[in-house]
Design a protein around this motif. Structure first.
Motif, PDB file in Angstrom:
ATOM      1  N   SER A  40      -4.470  -1.935   1.363  1.00 19.67           N
ATOM      2  CA  SER A  40      -5.526  -1.393   2.103  1.00 19.67           C
ATOM      3  C   SER A  40      -6.780  -0.806   1.631  1.00 19.67           C
ATOM      4  O   SER A  40      -7.754  -0.341   2.278  1.00 19.67           O
ATOM      5  CB  SER A  40      -4.856  -0.565   3.193  1.00 19.67           C
ATOM      6  OG  SER A  40      -4.020  -1.304   4.060  1.00 19.67           O
ATOM      7  N   LYS A  57       0.804  -0.928   0.218  1.00 17.24           N
ATOM      8  CA  LYS A  57      -0.044   0.035   0.136  1.00 17.24           C
ATOM      9  C   LYS A  57       0.813   1.212   0.114  1.00 17.24           C
ATOM     10  O   LYS A  57       1.856   1.284   0.623  1.00 17.24           O
ATOM     11  CB  LYS A  57      -0.819   0.035   1.012  1.00 17.24           C
ATOM     12  CG  LYS A  57      -0.266   0.097   2.617  1.00 17.24           C
ATOM     13  CD  LYS A  57      -1.116   0.502   3.720  1.00 17.24           C
ATOM     14  CE  LYS A  57      -0.511   0.700   4.856  1.00 17.24           C
ATOM     15  NZ  LYS A  57      -0.591  -0.144   5.982  1.00 17.24           N
ATOM     16  N   MET A  98      -7.691 -12.625  12.109  1.00 16.11           N
ATOM     17  CA  MET A  98      -6.503 -11.549  12.185  1.00 16.11           C
ATOM     18  C   MET A  98      -6.696 -10.613  13.261  1.00 16.11           C
ATOM     19  O   MET A  98      -7.975 -10.179  13.537  1.00 16.11           O
ATOM     20  CB  MET A  98      -6.820 -10.738  10.719  1.00 16.11           C
ATOM     21  CG  MET A  98      -5.965  -9.742  10.337  1.00 16.11           C
ATOM     22  SD  MET A  98      -6.394  -8.110  11.054  1.00 16.11           S
ATOM     23  CE  MET A  98      -6.049  -7.095   9.424  1.00 16.11           C
ATOM     24  N   MET A 158       3.409  -7.327  11.997  1.00 18.88           N
ATOM     25  CA  MET A 158       3.759  -6.409  11.042  1.00 18.88           C
ATOM     26  C   MET A 158       5.419  -6.155  11.158  1.00 18.88           C
ATOM     27  O   MET A 158       5.942  -6.832  11.684  1.00 18.88           O
ATOM     28  CB  MET A 158       3.161  -4.992  11.106  1.00 18.88           C
ATOM     29  CG  MET A 158       1.603  -5.236  11.380  1.00 18.88           C
ATOM     30  SD  MET A 158       0.188  -3.994  11.727  1.00 18.88           S
ATOM     31  CE  MET A 158       1.238  -2.462  11.204  1.00 18.88           C
ATOM     32  N   SER A 159       5.599  -4.999  10.421  1.00 19.82           N
ATOM     33  CA  SER A 159       7.297  -4.882  10.551  1.00 19.82           C
ATOM     34  C   SER A 159       7.954  -4.842  11.664  1.00 19.82           C
ATOM     35  O   SER A 159       8.974  -5.244  11.857  1.00 19.82           O
ATOM     36  CB  SER A 159       7.487  -3.602   9.672  1.00 19.82           C
ATOM     37  OG  SER A 159       7.181  -3.528   8.349  1.00 19.82           O
ATOM     38  N   MET A 200      -4.513  -6.701  15.068  1.00 17.21           N
ATOM     39  CA  MET A 200      -3.631  -5.586  14.998  1.00 17.21           C
ATOM     40  C   MET A 200      -3.622  -5.250  16.414  1.00 17.21           C
ATOM     41  O   MET A 200      -4.459  -4.460  16.940  1.00 17.21           O
ATOM     42  CB  MET A 200      -4.209  -4.538  14.152  1.00 17.21           C
ATOM     43  CG  MET A 200      -3.521  -4.688  12.784  1.00 17.21           C
ATOM     44  SD  MET A 200      -3.025  -3.221  12.033  1.00 17.21           S
ATOM     45  CE  MET A 200      -4.628  -2.298  11.824  1.00 17.21           C
ATOM     46  N   ARG A 251       6.870   4.786   4.285  1.00 21.37           N
ATOM     47  CA  ARG A 251       6.060   5.231   3.214  1.00 21.37           C
ATOM     48  C   ARG A 251       5.811   6.804   3.128  1.00 21.37           C
ATOM     49  O   ARG A 251       6.197   7.379   4.197  1.00 21.37           O
ATOM     50  CB  ARG A 251       4.526   4.855   3.593  1.00 21.37           C
ATOM     51  CG  ARG A 251       4.360   3.445   3.366  1.00 21.37           C
ATOM     52  CD  ARG A 251       2.840   2.785   3.563  1.00 21.37           C
ATOM     53  NE  ARG A 251       3.019   1.647   3.720  1.00 21.37           N
ATOM     54  CZ  ARG A 251       3.193   0.969   4.979  1.00 21.37           C
ATOM     55  NH1 ARG A 251       3.159   1.573   6.262  1.00 21.37           N
ATOM     56  NH2 ARG A 251       3.262  -0.298   5.140  1.00 21.37           N
ATOM     57  N   ARG A 284       1.902  -9.750   7.927  1.00 21.79           N
ATOM     58  CA  ARG A 284       1.781  -8.466   6.936  1.00 21.79           C
ATOM     59  C   ARG A 284       2.897  -7.468   7.090  1.00 21.79           C
ATOM     60  O   ARG A 284       2.724  -6.559   7.898  1.00 21.79           O
ATOM     61  CB  ARG A 284       0.316  -7.922   7.047  1.00 21.79           C
ATOM     62  CG  ARG A 284      -0.701  -9.116   7.124  1.00 21.79           C
ATOM     63  CD  ARG A 284      -2.059  -8.371   7.686  1.00 21.79           C
ATOM     64  NE  ARG A 284      -1.943  -7.414   8.748  1.00 21.79           N
ATOM     65  CZ  ARG A 284      -2.398  -7.816  10.083  1.00 21.79           C
ATOM     66  NH1 ARG A 284      -2.703  -8.937  10.549  1.00 21.79           N
ATOM     67  NH2 ARG A 284      -1.985  -6.829  11.022  1.00 21.79           N
ATOM     68  N   VAL A 285       3.893  -7.694   6.163  1.00 20.58           N
ATOM     69  CA  VAL A 285       5.045  -6.718   6.498  1.00 20.58           C
ATOM     70  C   VAL A 285       5.187  -5.768   5.133  1.00 20.58           C
ATOM     71  O   VAL A 285       5.356  -6.287   3.996  1.00 20.58           O
ATOM     72  CB  VAL A 285       6.257  -7.635   6.374  1.00 20.58           C
ATOM     73  CG1 VAL A 285       7.405  -6.766   6.734  1.00 20.58           C
ATOM     74  CG2 VAL A 285       6.246  -8.743   7.481  1.00 20.58           C
ATOM     75  N   GLY A 286       5.075  -4.406   5.323  1.00 20.52           N
ATOM     76  CA  GLY A 286       5.446  -3.304   4.454  1.00 20.52           C
ATOM     77  C   GLY A 286       6.614  -2.670   4.592  1.00 20.52           C
ATOM     78  O   GLY A 286       7.733  -3.115   3.899  1.00 20.52           O
TER      79      GLY A 286
HETATM   80  C1  PLP Z   1       0.171  -0.907   6.467  1.00 22.98           C
HETATM   81  C2  PLP Z   1      -0.383  -2.311   7.294  1.00 22.98           C
HETATM   82  C3  PLP Z   1       0.546  -3.189   7.499  1.00 22.98           C
HETATM   83  C4  PLP Z   1       2.147  -3.193   7.363  1.00 22.98           C
HETATM   84  O1  PLP Z   1       2.591  -2.362   8.006  1.00 22.98           O
HETATM   85  P1  PLP Z   1       4.334  -2.218   8.150  1.00 22.98           P
HETATM   86  O2  PLP Z   1       4.418  -1.578   9.334  1.00 22.98           O
HETATM   87  O3  PLP Z   1       4.559  -1.286   6.993  1.00 22.98           O
HETATM   88  O4  PLP Z   1       4.760  -3.529   8.072  1.00 22.98           O
HETATM   89  C5  PLP Z   1       0.054  -4.644   8.109  1.00 22.98           C
HETATM   90  N1  PLP Z   1      -1.250  -4.776   8.322  1.00 22.98           N
HETATM   91  C6  PLP Z   1      -2.324  -3.688   8.125  1.00 22.98           C
HETATM   92  C7  PLP Z   1      -3.577  -4.025   8.523  1.00 22.98           C
HETATM   93  C8  PLP Z   1      -1.892  -2.627   7.685  1.00 22.98           C
HETATM   94  O5  PLP Z   1      -2.707  -1.646   7.377  1.00 22.98           O
END
Ligand code: PLP
Length: 255
Positions: free
Chosen positions: A81, A60, A190, A230-231, A192, A255, A246-248
């Motif tokens: 997203s 994203k 899932m 996540m990251s 967060m 970003r 879920r790694v960005g």
């Molecule tokens: C953006 C996002 C991520 C990834 O986040 P990073 O910190 O960049 O790895 C993972 N899960 C969800 C739901 C997100 O919105």
């Protein structure tokens, strides 16, 4: 390190050895293999096979050339997203890579007025957070002749900003999806956790999601997938049982 780690790293490096030597690919390659290595180690620390968690690469906000480079490097599961952004990227990536099968995962909150489009763009939705949304996704999937993998997003904290189903509602929603929504394939949960500087503080949240999954299993609803991490905290999530991280930013940068 165990034999499995070396085998996995060897296989990964073979896949990547035919790369064009440009800078974007080079730096992505380093970051992706770094993330995979850490994922393998975390899984083995938990006594699981090194490849027991899958990487959902979160693209994203990143431009199409970055996504395209990641696909060239072999990433096949992409997380987005926003429906419109994902639609545009999917079309372009399909044109550029007609032979690769990419799996597009919706990881953000899905608004009900975007469901029709989302069903045509995504193969998996991690963020089912209400019975109404599940019903909409099911009916549009039926009309599109498609079956979608879905996960229920569970709200583990009281933060206003977090969406998801409260823990007490998960069993009922899971049962409803399984019994009434034949175009949805419920594969997991899932969550967060709130953001913490110290990722160790996420551990109890990850553990709780796993316990909820296990409780559902003991009540006749076995689910395979836990999408968490996540990251900042994916290694801890894997130690606690994540099967999808879920790694960005750890791959693509800030970003
Ligand atoms: C953006 C996002 C991520 C990834 O986040 P990073 O910190 O960049 O790895 C993972 N899960 C969800 C739901 C997100 O919105």
């Amino acid at each position: 390190m165990s034999l499995w780690t070396w085998v996995t790293i060897f296989i990964l490096s073979c896949q990547y050895s035919a790369l064009p030597p440009d800078n974007l690919s080079d730096s992505l390659l380093k970051r992706i293999s770094g993330v995979y290595r850490r994922m393998c180690h975390a899984a083995m620390r938990a006594g699981r096979p090194p490849d027991s968690a899958a990487l959902v690469a979160v693209t994203k906000y990143f431009p199409i050339d970055v996504v395209s480079a990641a696909v060239d490097l072999g990433l096949r599961v992409l997380g987005e997203s926003y429906v419109a952004e994902a639609a545009a990227k999917r079309e372009q990536i399909q044109q550029d890579n007609p032979l690769s099968t990419i799996s597009w995962h919706m990881i953000g909150h899905l608004q009900r007025n975007k469901v029709k489009k989302a069903v045509s763009v995504f193969d998996c939705i991690h963020s089912i957070d209400s019975a109404a949304l599940a019903g909409d996704v099911d009916s549009y999937a039926g009309r599109a002749g498609k079956t979608l993998d879905v996960l229920i997003q569970v709200k583990l904290s009281d933060e206003d900003t977090k969406t998801g189903v409260a823990q007490v509602g998960v069993f009922e929603l899971a049962g409803r999806i399984i019994n009434n929504h034949k175009n949805l394939n419920l594969i997991g949960l899932m969550a967060m956790p709130p953001f913490f500087e110290d990722p160790e503080r996420c551990r109890p949240y990850f553990r709780r999601l796993r316990e909820i999954r296990d409780t559902l299993g003991s009540r006749g609803i076995p689910l395979r997938e836990l999408s968490m991490g996540m990251s900042n905290d994916f290694e801890i999530a894997i130690e606690e049982g994540a099967t999808m991280v879920r790694v960005g930013s750890e791959i693509f940068g800030e970003r």
